[in-house]
Write an enzyme that holds these catalytic residues in place. Sequence first.
Site, mmCIF file in Angstrom:
data_model
loop_
_atom_site.group_PDB
_atom_site.id
_atom_site.type_symbol
_atom_site.label_atom_id
_atom_site.label_comp_id
_atom_site.label_asym_id
_atom_site.label_seq_id
_atom_site.Cartn_x
_atom_site.Cartn_y
_atom_site.Cartn_z
ATOM 1 N N GLY A 139 -8.785 2.462 0.693
ATOM 2 C CA GLY A 139 -8.508 2.963 2.347
ATOM 3 C C GLY A 139 -7.158 2.551 2.823
ATOM 4 N N CYS B 53 -9.137 -9.491 6.414
ATOM 5 C CA CYS B 53 -7.740 -9.438 6.365
ATOM 6 C C CYS B 53 -7.058 -10.433 7.153
ATOM 7 C CB CYS B 53 -7.037 -8.319 6.599
ATOM 8 S SG CYS B 53 -8.254 -6.948 5.701
ATOM 9 N N HIS C 31 -15.113 0.468 -2.250
ATOM 10 C CA HIS C 31 -15.647 -0.648 -2.274
ATOM 11 C C HIS C 31 -16.440 -0.990 -1.093
ATOM 12 C CE1 HIS C 31 -12.763 -3.535 -0.186
ATOM 13 N NE2 HIS C 31 -12.019 -2.308 -0.258
HETATM 14 N N1 PLP Z 1 -9.761 0.582 7.104
HETATM 15 C C1 PLP Z 1 -10.773 -0.198 7.475
HETATM 16 C C2 PLP Z 1 -11.416 -0.132 8.646
HETATM 17 C C3 PLP Z 1 -11.166 -1.356 6.679
HETATM 18 O O1 PLP Z 1 -12.405 -2.096 6.918
HETATM 19 C C4 PLP Z 1 -10.685 -1.630 5.447
HETATM 20 C C5 PLP Z 1 -10.804 -2.497 4.470
HETATM 21 O O2 PLP Z 1 -11.169 -3.798 5.116
HETATM 22 C C6 PLP Z 1 -9.449 -0.746 5.188
HETATM 23 C C7 PLP Z 1 -9.226 0.402 5.992
HETATM 24 C C8 PLP Z 1 -8.781 -1.128 3.934
HETATM 25 O O3 PLP Z 1 -9.437 -0.467 2.599
HETATM 26 P P1 PLP Z 1 -9.056 -0.981 1.233
HETATM 27 O O4 PLP Z 1 -9.447 -2.382 1.053
HETATM 28 O O5 PLP Z 1 -9.745 0.115 0.518
HETATM 29 O O6 PLP Z 1 -7.598 -0.564 1.132
#
Ligand code: PLP
Length: 385
Positions: free
Chosen positions: A71, A324, A200
């Site tokens: 993402g 995060c 994931h």
């Molecule tokens: N965008 C959103 C809304 C998310 O919830 C997340 C992950 O928590 C991400 C982006 C990031 O995705 P990735 O963990 O695959 O980099």
Amino acid sequence: MKTIYFDNNATTKVAEEVLEEMRPLFSELYGNPSSMHTFGGQMGRKIRRAREQVASLLGCEPSEIVFTSGGTESDNTAIEGTLAAAPNKRKIITTRVEHPAVLVACRELENHGYTVVELAVDKQGRLDLAELENEIDDDTVLVTIMYANNETGVVFPMDKIAELATGKNVVFHTDAVQAVGKIPLNISESRIDLLSLSGHKLHGPKGVGALYVRKGTRLSPFMLGGHQEAGRRAGTENVPGIVGLGKACELAAKNIAEENQKVKYLRDKLENALLENCPDCRLNGDKENRLPNTTNISFEYIEGEAILLMLDRYGICASSGSACTSGSLEPSHVLRAMGVPFTAAHGSIRFSLSRYNTGEEVDYTIEKMPEIINKLRELSPFVPK
Ligand code: PLP
């Protein structure tokens, strides 16, 4: 002790069916898809199939799918790639409640001469579309607004937003990492130009994702190097990951209606019981326009982290704020943007369910939560006497 996993917006269990498809690609089928020999060439066919599976879930053409590392890379590519393709425009519009993969990337651009407008949300986490419309001007190069919020599950009115942006000839990107696989999407009927997703979050593997790029959208490549992904994303393909993502999308497409119903039933049961049985708590986010799997509840006068630790003793996994941002003592930027009072934002817990949760797990949590809340409140100096 059995683990009860209610943290599916952070990450999900890889489905058995996905694992089965991936397994040979770590052992006997290890060729490079770019190789001239038949052994490597087979990988190309596997990637083609995965591209079709992802496209079928989204309702788009396979050629509109670019595989990425997840993402975050999809979001960064959408933003950087759009700006690089239109270097004369300097304004980006986003929201205050985006995931850091968008928000931090946009804020960094302010150091490079861009103007970034972060739209506010109301108490329920909803956007004011008139404000969006007012902000779009001739200098606007990109509107990037998430599909569904990772912390509250609030779903934005995507079709209207996409129409507003693209109607003014501005590229529209949506971070749909939390929406894909959880709610039905049909991109061909919308005016979304770019859409990010991540393996994931939908029972696929970590470290793989995709960016949907509508045919004709101008986007410069973000990762430079080889000619993979038709020159749109360099780097040897993560074949096991891509195959796993494809299978996860196929499973989601097949079962989405049935699973939504089950997950929503369990989420509502949990939410209603907690709101009823725990005094001084409140639901965060728009109750109507929400993902079926997410509930975010604030428990006044106590710390979310303390609740999580107590839940952990019973094997129950949940989260406070996004995965995060946990580790920092700041309350969630999403809840702050919604005007949730400081004391309530600190005591917020997100439960995010999946197809693998059961009624027994929900019942057990409903039994334990009031006990935990009462115990912590007895120790809290903030409870009014
Ligand atoms: N965008 C959103 C809304 C998310 O919830 C997340 C992950 O928590 C991400 C982006 C990031 O995705 P990735 O963990 O695959 O980099």
